[in-house]
Motif scaffolding. Structure first.
Motif, PDB file in Angstrom:
ATOM      1  N   TYR A  56     -43.617 -29.593 -23.042  1.00  0.00           N
ATOM      2  CA  TYR A  56     -42.645 -30.560 -23.543  1.00  0.00           C
ATOM      3  C   TYR A  56     -42.501 -30.344 -25.048  1.00  0.00           C
ATOM      4  O   TYR A  56     -43.463 -30.497 -25.800  1.00  0.00           O
ATOM      5  CB  TYR A  56     -43.102 -31.995 -23.293  1.00  0.00           C
ATOM      6  N   GLU A  58     -40.739 -31.849 -28.211  1.00  0.00           N
ATOM      7  CA  GLU A  58     -40.063 -33.076 -28.646  1.00  0.00           C
ATOM      8  C   GLU A  58     -39.280 -32.794 -29.925  1.00  0.00           C
ATOM      9  O   GLU A  58     -39.858 -32.508 -30.976  1.00  0.00           O
ATOM     10  CB  GLU A  58     -41.086 -34.195 -28.874  1.00  0.00           C
ATOM     11  N   GLY A  62     -34.342 -35.302 -28.440  1.00  0.00           N
ATOM     12  CA  GLY A  62     -34.940 -35.550 -27.132  1.00  0.00           C
ATOM     13  C   GLY A  62     -35.940 -34.464 -26.756  1.00  0.00           C
ATOM     14  O   GLY A  62     -36.440 -33.727 -27.606  1.00  0.00           O
ATOM     15  N   ARG A  63     -36.193 -34.351 -25.466  1.00  0.00           N
ATOM     16  CA  ARG A  63     -37.245 -33.471 -24.951  1.00  0.00           C
ATOM     17  C   ARG A  63     -36.672 -32.223 -24.303  1.00  0.00           C
ATOM     18  O   ARG A  63     -35.734 -32.290 -23.507  1.00  0.00           O
ATOM     19  CB  ARG A  63     -38.100 -34.224 -23.928  1.00  0.00           C
ATOM     20  N   ASP A  90     -46.922 -28.628 -33.738  1.00  0.00           N
ATOM     21  CA  ASP A  90     -46.538 -29.945 -34.249  1.00  0.00           C
ATOM     22  C   ASP A  90     -46.213 -29.857 -35.738  1.00  0.00           C
ATOM     23  O   ASP A  90     -47.027 -29.371 -36.540  1.00  0.00           O
ATOM     24  CB  ASP A  90     -47.656 -30.961 -34.028  1.00  0.00           C
ATOM     25  N   GLY A 216     -33.104 -29.918 -20.973  1.00  0.00           N
ATOM     26  CA  GLY A 216     -32.933 -30.083 -22.408  1.00  0.00           C
ATOM     27  C   GLY A 216     -32.364 -28.871 -23.108  1.00  0.00           C
ATOM     28  O   GLY A 216     -32.412 -28.778 -24.341  1.00  0.00           O
ATOM     29  N   THR A 246     -46.359 -30.203 -26.340  1.00  0.00           N
ATOM     30  CA  THR A 246     -47.519 -30.588 -25.542  1.00  0.00           C
ATOM     31  C   THR A 246     -47.429 -29.997 -24.136  1.00  0.00           C
ATOM     32  O   THR A 246     -46.347 -29.670 -23.642  1.00  0.00           O
ATOM     33  CB  THR A 246     -47.629 -32.118 -25.420  1.00  0.00           C
ATOM     34  N   SER A 257     -41.740 -35.898 -17.486  1.00  0.00           N
ATOM     35  CA  SER A 257     -40.382 -35.753 -16.959  1.00  0.00           C
ATOM     36  C   SER A 257     -40.475 -35.492 -15.460  1.00  0.00           C
ATOM     37  O   SER A 257     -41.103 -34.518 -15.043  1.00  0.00           O
ATOM     38  CB  SER A 257     -39.656 -34.600 -17.659  1.00  0.00           C
TER      39      SER A 257
END
Length: 310
Positions: A56, A58, A62-63, A90, A216, A246, A257
């Motif tokens: 995922y 971010e 959105g994702r 990150d 996405g 992640t 999701s």
């Protein structure tokens, strides 16, 4: 069958609308549309994403959901998992957007790059795998100019060469690869890209491909094009920040999701491919009768919460 909403990397809007609220299997007409094939699909034609091989990303909008392909690039996928679990990505950014080519993300600070932690700094290129490891290959009947055989394996567009007994993932729209320098062993998964244009199949067997975006994609394909050489952003303010990257396995089940992917080894997927070869419905006047590997989308759907999706 639960109410579904269809997502594919190149889904036609009409198909998405036709599927909204589809609740039961139906008899297929002689020339079924993709929407009709999906509406009539049994539950067995779908599989959940493996949380241990799902990322995922971010972004502000959105994702982005990425399915990894450990069968084709086991060492790179393992290294990416290490980078993700040690929070390497990150705070990094999408730093390149080249029109009709790729969007790339990683560390924009070349002068003082972020530590890789316990991840490997270099890895041998995993451009191909032995044919015997290419499990559940579903071959397309069409000829391909880049490979002796093309089709799908492990839910990914792939190619094979029986003569050399090698198999590999294809550079289709939405596929995720590992950035590298000239050396075949100069990539490690800390710089990743996604194909946003016409499939650059000439890159096949030259770069390690580690998976594909399953949801996405629009968050990446619509990133403004970079003004610098090769689409790189030349100002920090142009970067798209990555809040977090992640593994789904490390996210609480309620925050995952809820997606399912059509099984490419299913009879239903064969019907989906045939629907794309010979498009039905009143709009199509001349059906192509053929399909290209990169134009054989693998449908993805959302399922209701608590339906068993990861």
């Amino acid at each position: 069958m639960l109410p579904v909403r269809l997502y594919t990397l190149r889904a036609v809007g009409a198909c998405m609308l036709a599927l909204a609220g589809a609740g039961h299997a139906a008899e297929l007409p002689a020339r079924a549309t993709l929407a009709e094939v999906i509406a009539a699909s049994p539950a067995s034609a779908w599989r959940p994403l493996d949380p241990a091989n799902t990322l995922y990303m971010e972004l502000p909008g959105g994702r982005v959901v990425i399915e990894l392909a450990p069968v084709f690039a086991p060492r790179h996928v393992a290294n990416i998992r290490t980078l993700v679990r040690e929070r390497y990505f990150d705070g990094l950014a999408v730093l390149r957007s080249q029109d009709n080519w790729v969007v790339q993300w990683g560390d924009p600070n070349e002068a003082q790059p972020k530590s890789l932690g316990t991840a490997s700094a270099t890895l041998p290129g995993e451009f191909t795998i032995p044919l015997r490891k290419d499990r559940h290959f579903t071959r397309l009947r069409e000829r391909d100019v880049y490979a002796a055989q093309v089709g799908h394996s492990a839910g990914m567009p792939s190619a094979r060469d029986p003569a050399s007994k090698q198999a590999w993932l294809a550079h289709c729209y939405g596929m995720v690869g590992v950035g590298r320098d000239s050396g075949a062993d100069s990539g490690n998964g800390s710089a990743l890209y996604v194909v946003i244009g016409h499939g650059p199949r000439h890159l096949d067997r030259n770069i390690t491909v580690v998976g594909r975006v399953v949801a996405g994609m629009a968050l990446l394909s619509t990133v403004p094009r970079g003004p610098g050489p090769m689409g790189f952003f030349d100002q920090p303010g142009q970067h798209v920040p990555i809040a977090a990257l992640t593994l789904a396995a490390d996210v609480p089940a309620a925050a995952r999701s809820a997606l399912e992917v059509m099984r490419t080894d299913s009879a239903t997927y064969q019907k989906a491919v045939e629907a794309q070869r010979n498009r039905g419905g009143p709009w199509t006047k001349v059906a192509a009768g053929h399909i290209d590997l990169c134009n054989a989308p693998i449908p993805v759907r959302t399922v209701a919460a608590g339906a068993g999706a990861p």
